[in-house]
Design an enzyme around this catalytic site. Structure first.
Site, PDB file in Angstrom:
ATOM      1  N   ASP A   1       1.750  -2.867   0.445  1.00 62.02           N
ATOM      2  CA  ASP A   1       0.748  -1.890   0.029  1.00 62.02           C
ATOM      3  C   ASP A   1       1.067  -0.488   0.546  1.00 62.02           C
ATOM      4  OD1 ASP A   1      -0.596  -4.022  -1.049  1.00 62.02           O
ATOM      5  OD2 ASP A   1      -2.455  -3.699   0.067  1.00 62.02           O
ATOM      6  N   ASP A   2       0.392   0.486  -0.065  1.00 64.44           N
ATOM      7  CA  ASP A   2       0.230   1.861   0.439  1.00 64.44           C
ATOM      8  C   ASP A   2       1.405   2.793   0.210  1.00 64.44           C
ATOM      9  OD1 ASP A   2      -2.162   0.844   1.258  1.00 64.44           O
ATOM     10  OD2 ASP A   2      -1.875   1.196   3.400  1.00 64.44           O
TER      11      ASP A   2
ATOM     12  N   HIS B   1      -2.116   0.195  -6.758  1.00 61.84           N
ATOM     13  CA  HIS B   1      -3.004   0.174  -5.587  1.00 61.84           C
ATOM     14  C   HIS B   1      -3.988   1.337  -5.672  1.00 61.84           C
ATOM     15  CE1 HIS B   1      -4.262  -1.399  -1.809  1.00 61.84           C
ATOM     16  NE2 HIS B   1      -3.710  -0.489  -1.026  1.00 61.84           N
TER      17      HIS B   1
ATOM     18  N   HIS C   1      -6.270   5.650  -2.730  1.00 65.86           N
ATOM     19  CA  HIS C   1      -6.660   4.659  -1.724  1.00 65.86           C
ATOM     20  C   HIS C   1      -8.133   4.794  -1.326  1.00 65.86           C
ATOM     21  CE1 HIS C   1      -6.267   1.869   1.688  1.00 65.86           C
ATOM     22  NE2 HIS C   1      -5.150   1.462   1.099  1.00 65.86           N
TER      23      HIS C   1
ATOM     24  N   HIS D   1       2.526  -4.021   4.652  1.00 62.92           N
ATOM     25  CA  HIS D   1       2.368  -2.613   4.285  1.00 62.92           C
ATOM     26  C   HIS D   1       3.728  -1.938   4.336  1.00 62.92           C
ATOM     27  CE1 HIS D   1      -1.755  -3.815   5.053  1.00 62.92           C
ATOM     28  NE2 HIS D   1      -2.130  -2.758   4.338  1.00 62.92           N
TER      29      HIS D   1
END
Length: 247
Positions: free
Chosen positions: A43-44, A98, A102, A195
């Site tokens: 993620d991210d 995603h 965020h 991540h």
């Protein structure tokens, strides 16, 4: 005739009053379904470590899935980030949504949710040509409005069934202990949350996890492969960089 017109206008007004389009609610996926597979998901990003992670996966015959933001650590349209996203995609790894910035989608309105989803989908399609079939909500938070919006957009919502706790700042020993416990239980499948960092901690943990998975006989595949589904709703030629490539 007048009655028919009145009915038509009334139906139109009723349709406009509906707050959002009704379609099938998105499926929530929290585990793989193809035996003996693991989906390593990150993620991210895109972040400065993306290419390092891709190269590590490649060197171990593994595939990963990257849930990208549009503007989190940096703008996805920057030359370096766009090149790295394209590199991951061209190396056979899966790209997915995603959301744009965020944000916790459960705090947003219907229109705001769609904006968060649409902007990153547009960016991924421009950069790679691929329109993602999967979305992971930031923080893993979703409600029925988020699921309805994802359903309208033709996407499934993806969570996980194993968390390395890297985002919580877990130490190397803690993360390795979680991995050892997971492997000792030897579940049929794993959908793992990582991540997109490859700092001094991750530099020790991720290779350790990969070696443990290989020794246990798991196949490290993309999310779509571990589900037996298509990774993308559509794939077209990527766009050329122009004035629209900005955050």
């Amino acid at each position: 005739m007048l009655f028919s017109l009145a009915v038509t206008l009334g139906l139109a007004a009723s349709a406009l009053a509906v707050p959002h389009e009704k379609r099938a609610r998105a499926q929530v996926i929290s585990r793989c379904t193809v035996p003996n597979t693991i989906a390593l998901t990150f993620d991210d990003g895109p972040h400065i470590y993306l290419r390092d992670i891709v190269n590590l996966l490649n060197s171990n015959g593994a595939k990963g899935t990257f849930f990208f933001n549009g503007n989190n650590y940096g703008c996805i349209y920057s030359t370096a980030n766009a090149d790295n996203v394209k590199y991951a995609y061209q190396q056979g790894h899966q790209v997915a949504s995603h959301t744009w910035a965020h944000k916790d989608l459960t705090t947003l309105t219907w229109d705001q949710i769609h904006d968060e989803m649409w902007r990153v989908e547009q960016a991924l399609t421009r950069i790679t040509g691929a329109n993602p079939a999967f979305m992971r909500p930031p923080y893993g938070n979703y409600n029925n409005l988020v699921l309805d919006a994802s359903g309208v957009r033709g996407q499934s919502v993806v969570i996980w069934d194993f968390d390395s706790q890297d985002s919580l700042g877990a130490s190397v020993s803690t993360q390795k202990g979680l991995i050892d416990g997971l492997i000792s239980n030897h579940p049929s499948t794993i959908l793992s949350l990582e991540h997109e960092v490859y700092d001094s901690t991750a530099h020790q943990v991720l290779p350790y996890f990969i070696q443990k998975l290989k020794a246990a006989g798991y196949r490290m595949v993309t999310l779509a492969e571990c589900l037996g589904k298509n990774p993308y709703q559509s794939v077209v030629a990527p766009s050329s960089r122009d004035g629209n490539w900005h955050c």
